[in-house]
Structures are given as C-alpha cells and as structure tokens.
Write a protein that holds these residues in place. Structure first.
Motif, PDB file in Angstrom:
ATOM      1  N   PHE A 144       6.270  -0.440   7.262  1.00 47.80           N
ATOM      2  CA  PHE A 144       7.373   0.277   6.624  1.00 47.80           C
ATOM      3  C   PHE A 144       7.932  -0.471   5.413  1.00 47.80           C
ATOM      4  O   PHE A 144       8.098  -1.698   5.457  1.00 47.80           O
ATOM      5  CB  PHE A 144       8.512   0.500   7.621  1.00 47.80           C
ATOM      6  N   ARG A 145       8.246   0.304   4.376  1.00 44.61           N
ATOM      7  CA  ARG A 145       8.956  -0.198   3.209  1.00 44.61           C
ATOM      8  C   ARG A 145      10.267   0.562   3.053  1.00 44.61           C
ATOM      9  O   ARG A 145      10.294   1.786   3.193  1.00 44.61           O
ATOM     10  CB  ARG A 145       8.123  -0.005   1.944  1.00 44.61           C
ATOM     11  N   ALA A 146      11.337  -0.178   2.731  1.00 40.22           N
ATOM     12  CA  ALA A 146      12.641   0.461   2.566  1.00 40.22           C
ATOM     13  C   ALA A 146      12.801   1.110   1.191  1.00 40.22           C
ATOM     14  O   ALA A 146      13.463   2.143   1.064  1.00 40.22           O
ATOM     15  CB  ALA A 146      13.751  -0.570   2.787  1.00 40.22           C
ATOM     16  N   ASP A 147      12.206   0.532   0.168  1.00 42.03           N
ATOM     17  CA  ASP A 147      12.353   1.026  -1.208  1.00 42.03           C
ATOM     18  C   ASP A 147      11.648   2.368  -1.358  1.00 42.03           C
ATOM     19  O   ASP A 147      10.425   2.452  -1.228  1.00 42.03           O
ATOM     20  CB  ASP A 147      11.767   0.007  -2.182  1.00 42.03           C
ATOM     21  N   PRO A 148      12.382   3.455  -1.670  1.00 37.71           N
ATOM     22  CA  PRO A 148      11.740   4.768  -1.803  1.00 37.71           C
ATOM     23  C   PRO A 148      10.771   4.864  -2.970  1.00 37.71           C
ATOM     24  O   PRO A 148       9.910   5.742  -2.998  1.00 37.71           O
ATOM     25  CB  PRO A 148      12.927   5.730  -1.978  1.00 37.71           C
ATOM     26  N   GLU A 149      10.902   3.952  -3.936  1.00 41.08           N
ATOM     27  CA  GLU A 149      10.013   3.976  -5.105  1.00 41.08           C
ATOM     28  C   GLU A 149       8.784   3.097  -4.934  1.00 41.08           C
ATOM     29  O   GLU A 149       7.887   3.127  -5.776  1.00 41.08           O
ATOM     30  CB  GLU A 149      10.796   3.525  -6.353  1.00 41.08           C
ATOM     31  N   GLN A 150       8.728   2.312  -3.873  1.00 33.24           N
ATOM     32  CA  GLN A 150       7.595   1.394  -3.675  1.00 33.24           C
ATOM     33  C   GLN A 150       6.515   2.090  -2.853  1.00 33.24           C
ATOM     34  O   GLN A 150       6.277   1.799  -1.693  1.00 33.24           O
ATOM     35  CB  GLN A 150       8.058   0.109  -2.975  1.00 33.24           C
ATOM     36  N   HIS A 151       5.821   3.020  -3.505  1.00 35.58           N
ATOM     37  CA  HIS A 151       4.776   3.797  -2.842  1.00 35.58           C
ATOM     38  C   HIS A 151       3.576   2.903  -2.522  1.00 35.58           C
ATOM     39  O   HIS A 151       3.256   1.969  -3.265  1.00 35.58           O
ATOM     40  CB  HIS A 151       4.329   4.956  -3.734  1.00 35.58           C
ATOM     41  N   ASN A 152       2.900   3.205  -1.440  1.00 36.34           N
ATOM     42  CA  ASN A 152       1.653   2.508  -1.121  1.00 36.34           C
ATOM     43  C   ASN A 152       0.537   3.027  -2.005  1.00 36.34           C
ATOM     44  O   ASN A 152       0.373   4.240  -2.182  1.00 36.34           O
ATOM     45  CB  ASN A 152       1.288   2.722   0.348  1.00 36.34           C
ATOM     46  N   THR A 153      -0.230   2.123  -2.544  1.00 39.68           N
ATOM     47  CA  THR A 153      -1.327   2.505  -3.425  1.00 39.68           C
ATOM     48  C   THR A 153      -2.580   2.831  -2.617  1.00 39.68           C
ATOM     49  O   THR A 153      -2.681   2.498  -1.428  1.00 39.68           O
ATOM     50  CB  THR A 153      -1.648   1.372  -4.407  1.00 39.68           C
ATOM     51  N   GLU A 154      -3.550   3.461  -3.288  1.00 37.70           N
ATOM     52  CA  GLU A 154      -4.829   3.751  -2.619  1.00 37.70           C
ATOM     53  C   GLU A 154      -5.537   2.459  -2.223  1.00 37.70           C
ATOM     54  O   GLU A 154      -6.166   2.387  -1.162  1.00 37.70           O
ATOM     55  CB  GLU A 154      -5.714   4.576  -3.548  1.00 37.70           C
ATOM     56  N   ALA A 155      -5.427   1.435  -3.087  1.00 37.62           N
ATOM     57  CA  ALA A 155      -6.072   0.159  -2.780  1.00 37.62           C
ATOM     58  C   ALA A 155      -5.457  -0.468  -1.527  1.00 37.62           C
ATOM     59  O   ALA A 155      -6.173  -1.023  -0.675  1.00 37.62           O
ATOM     60  CB  ALA A 155      -5.950  -0.793  -3.964  1.00 37.62           C
ATOM     61  N   GLU A 156      -4.139  -0.395  -1.389  1.00 35.74           N
ATOM     62  CA  GLU A 156      -3.483  -0.940  -0.200  1.00 35.74           C
ATOM     63  C   GLU A 156      -3.882  -0.160   1.048  1.00 35.74           C
ATOM     64  O   GLU A 156      -4.110  -0.747   2.108  1.00 35.74           O
ATOM     65  CB  GLU A 156      -1.964  -0.890  -0.391  1.00 35.74           C
ATOM     66  N   THR A 157      -3.973   1.145   0.903  1.00 31.57           N
ATOM     67  CA  THR A 157      -4.376   1.975   2.042  1.00 31.57           C
ATOM     68  C   THR A 157      -5.792   1.629   2.482  1.00 31.57           C
ATOM     69  O   THR A 157      -6.064   1.503   3.687  1.00 31.57           O
ATOM     70  CB  THR A 157      -4.274   3.461   1.671  1.00 31.57           C
ATOM     71  N   ARG A 158      -6.695   1.445   1.531  1.00 29.73           N
ATOM     72  CA  ARG A 158      -8.075   1.071   1.875  1.00 29.73           C
ATOM     73  C   ARG A 158      -8.119  -0.291   2.552  1.00 29.73           C
ATOM     74  O   ARG A 158      -8.865  -0.506   3.517  1.00 29.73           O
ATOM     75  CB  ARG A 158      -8.959   1.069   0.625  1.00 29.73           C
ATOM     76  N   LEU A 159      -7.314  -1.227   2.037  1.00 31.02           N
ATOM     77  CA  LEU A 159      -7.316  -2.574   2.596  1.00 31.02           C
ATOM     78  C   LEU A 159      -6.807  -2.565   4.042  1.00 31.02           C
ATOM     79  O   LEU A 159      -7.407  -3.192   4.923  1.00 31.02           O
ATOM     80  CB  LEU A 159      -6.448  -3.500   1.742  1.00 31.02           C
ATOM     81  N   VAL A 160      -5.728  -1.840   4.299  1.00 31.65           N
ATOM     82  CA  VAL A 160      -5.210  -1.748   5.665  1.00 31.65           C
ATOM     83  C   VAL A 160      -6.227  -1.059   6.573  1.00 31.65           C
ATOM     84  O   VAL A 160      -6.400  -1.439   7.734  1.00 31.65           O
ATOM     85  CB  VAL A 160      -3.851  -1.015   5.681  1.00 31.65           C
ATOM     86  N   HIS A 161      -6.930  -0.067   6.045  1.00 33.61           N
ATOM     87  CA  HIS A 161      -7.957   0.614   6.833  1.00 33.61           C
ATOM     88  C   HIS A 161      -9.076  -0.361   7.214  1.00 33.61           C
ATOM     89  O   HIS A 161      -9.599  -0.302   8.337  1.00 33.61           O
ATOM     90  CB  HIS A 161      -8.525   1.786   6.028  1.00 33.61           C
TER      91      HIS A 161
END
Length: 327
Positions: A144-161
């Motif tokens: 979870f991130r509290a900042d509404p503007e700090q969207h998760n990027t595609e690269a971060e999503t791939r890395l977590v996957h």
C-alpha cells in the motif's frame, strides 16, 4: 532485464532465502517485506491466506500486518463483499495487479469501499497472489501507498509479479524450518509432523504424518485437518487419541504445529494406571508405590496386573519398552 538488474535481483533472492532459514517465524515476514521495500516503495502491507468465496469476498485464514492496525481487518468484514480488486484475481492461478483507489472505485457504486481503503491510507496498491482455483484458496500480498499520486508503474508490477512466488516459497521454507526445529532429532522414525492454520487448512504435511492420518481416516482428502482433531485442539485439549494414532499440537504465530505417532498400548491406560506404570518403571515396588500414592498395596498390585494385561507384557522390562515407544 539488464545484467546489472539481474545481479541485483539474484542478490535479493539469495538474501530472502537466507532469511527464511535464519529468522524466527515472528520476524521473517517483516524482514522479507523490508527487502521488497528496497526495490518497490510502499509504506504498509499485508500478507496472508484466504478462502475465496465470491460474491462474499474472502475468508481470511492467516494474516500478517505490516505497519497496519488490526482494526483495518475488523472493518474489512463489513465491506469485503465490495472488494472488487481482490475479486478480479480470483480466477487466476497467479496474478499481480496495480490499483488506484480513486479510479478503481470511482463510480457511485464503489463509494463505500473507496471510503474504507482511503480511511486507511491505501490510495495506491499492488496485489499479488497465487490461487489454488480447485480448492478456492489463495495466498496473497498487498502493498500500500498513501500518496494518491504515487501510482505503481508497469515495471514495478512486473517486478512484484516476479518476486511473488519467491516470497511465498521462502515463507513456506521458514515455516518448515521452524517445524523441523520444534521436533527433536532423537524422535523415533514413526513420528510425523505437519503445520496448518487455526481453521484446519494444512500448509505442510510430511509423508509419515500423511500415512498416519490415512491409517485413521482412509478417505482423508489430505489438505484439511479432520474436524474432530481440530475441534479437539481448539477446545484446549493437548492430545488427540484415535484408534490408530495420537496427535499433539502447539500454536505459534497463529499457526498449528502438529505431531502424530502410532497409538501404543500405553495410550489405553487410565491416568491413574499411567502414574503407577511410570513409578514402576523407575524401580519402585508395589508397596513403595502404594505408600507414595496413599493406596493399599493390594489395590496397586491389582493395577499393575491390569497394566501388564493391557500392554501385553509380563515384566518391568517389557513395560519400559512400551513407555519408551510412546515418548
């Protein structure tokens, strides 16, 4: 992935698996999530297992909260049927998705769940899960991130996957390591171990435990602790004595650590007979036992005769062997 990034990723995995062997159960998940924070930023997280029960949401079995209040999960029970983010992953064997709260629950129908997650400062989240679709059972991690503007990027999503199966495997190894440490090395070979949650779902079962369970219940499906055993333990009773096996447990970090062994003749002794048998094994005569227990010598002599008959032995050496088997 560039070679330098591959090296960093490999180093992270080595550190993760090292933690799984070195850290105690209650520290491992926080330290593992600390490693993930080094490559993907987040303030809080949760990591657990659950039965998937659409359309009613999930029924949580185990849960580790990282920088989160337990009240969050108490409040979740009232809105879990509205958790469309979790539900979007139910049909996948493995999946990882990023969600922005304001966008995902942006319409009028989503206001209640949106208010709930924003109230707990979950404005951007990554959910990664592994799902046993046949059993409708999943393990998941939410970041979870509290900042509404700090969207998760595609690269971060791939890395977590990519990291997700390693995190889950490392947790399994950590639990098995803890299970092995709880079982003494000197135990007889016909001792089995297992580990599960407080709802009876088993996460690790060794072959001996499985064989002992099937000797007691020949139609045992293998994934869930029999209801009779679970209820016995949840009532606070330490030993379950069946027709063919004896099972014991202890609870640690919200998990059941289980041991099972074959049932022996000693397990059929009454509590009074067991005390007499133990005193007899220590070299006491029937008169000495009678004096210690405040009983007549004739009563103790009759109890000893009953003990020998139940165990199928005729002398103290045979009694000692029977007691040793059941240790």
């Amino acid at each position: 992935m560039a070679s330098s990034h591959l090296s960093d990723f490999g180093d992270l995995l080595l550190r993760l698996y090292r933690l799984s062997k070195e850290q105690p159960l209650h520290l491992f998940q926080d330290q593992a999530l600390g490693l993930v924070k080094g490559v993907v930023s987040f303030e809080s997280a949760m990591w657990g297992t659950a039965a998937t029960a659409p359309p009613g949401g999930i029924d949580v079995h185990t849960l580790h909260l990282h920088e989160k209040s337990p009240q969050m999960m108490i409040d979740y029970e009232d809105v879990k049927h509205l958790d469309t983010a979790a539900a979007s992953l139910f049909g996948l064997a493995r999946g990882t998705r990023a969600f922005n709260t304001a966008t995902w629950w942006g319409d009028r129908r989503g206001w209640q769940f949106r208010d709930y997650v924003q109230g707990y400062e979950q404005n951007n989240m990554l959910i990664t899960m592994a799902n046993d679709t046949s059993a409708q059972f999943m393990e998941w991690i939410s970041l979870f991130r509290a900042d509404p503007e700090q969207h998760n990027t595609e690269a971060e999503t791939r890395l977590v996957h990519l990291l997700s199966p390693h995190l889950m495997q490392a947790l399994g190894l950590n639990r098995v390591t803890q299970l092995e440490r709880s079982a003494p090395d000197w135990r007889p070979k016909r001792r089995g171990t297992a580990m599960g949650d407080l709802m009876g779902v088993l996460y690790h079962v060794d072959p001996i435990f499985e064989a002992l369970m099937r000797s007691e219940w020949n139609d045992w499906p293998g994934r869930v602790l029999p209801r009779a055993v679970l209820e016995h333990f949840l009532r606070g009773q330490g030993h379950f004595v069946g027709r063919t096996l004896v099972a014991t447990h202890h609870v640690e970090h919200g998990l059941l650590f289980l041991r099972a062994r074959p049932r022996y003749g000693v397990d059929g002794l009454s509590p009074r007979e067991r005390v007499v048998a133990q005193l007899l094994a220590k070299g006491n005569t029937h008169k000495q036992i009678a004096q210690q227990l405040g009983r007549s010598p004739a009563t103790v002599r009759n109890q000893i005769r009953s003990i020998y008959e139940k165990l199928g032995v005729t002398h103290v050496a045979g009694l000692l062997n029977e007691l040793r088997l059941a240790q």
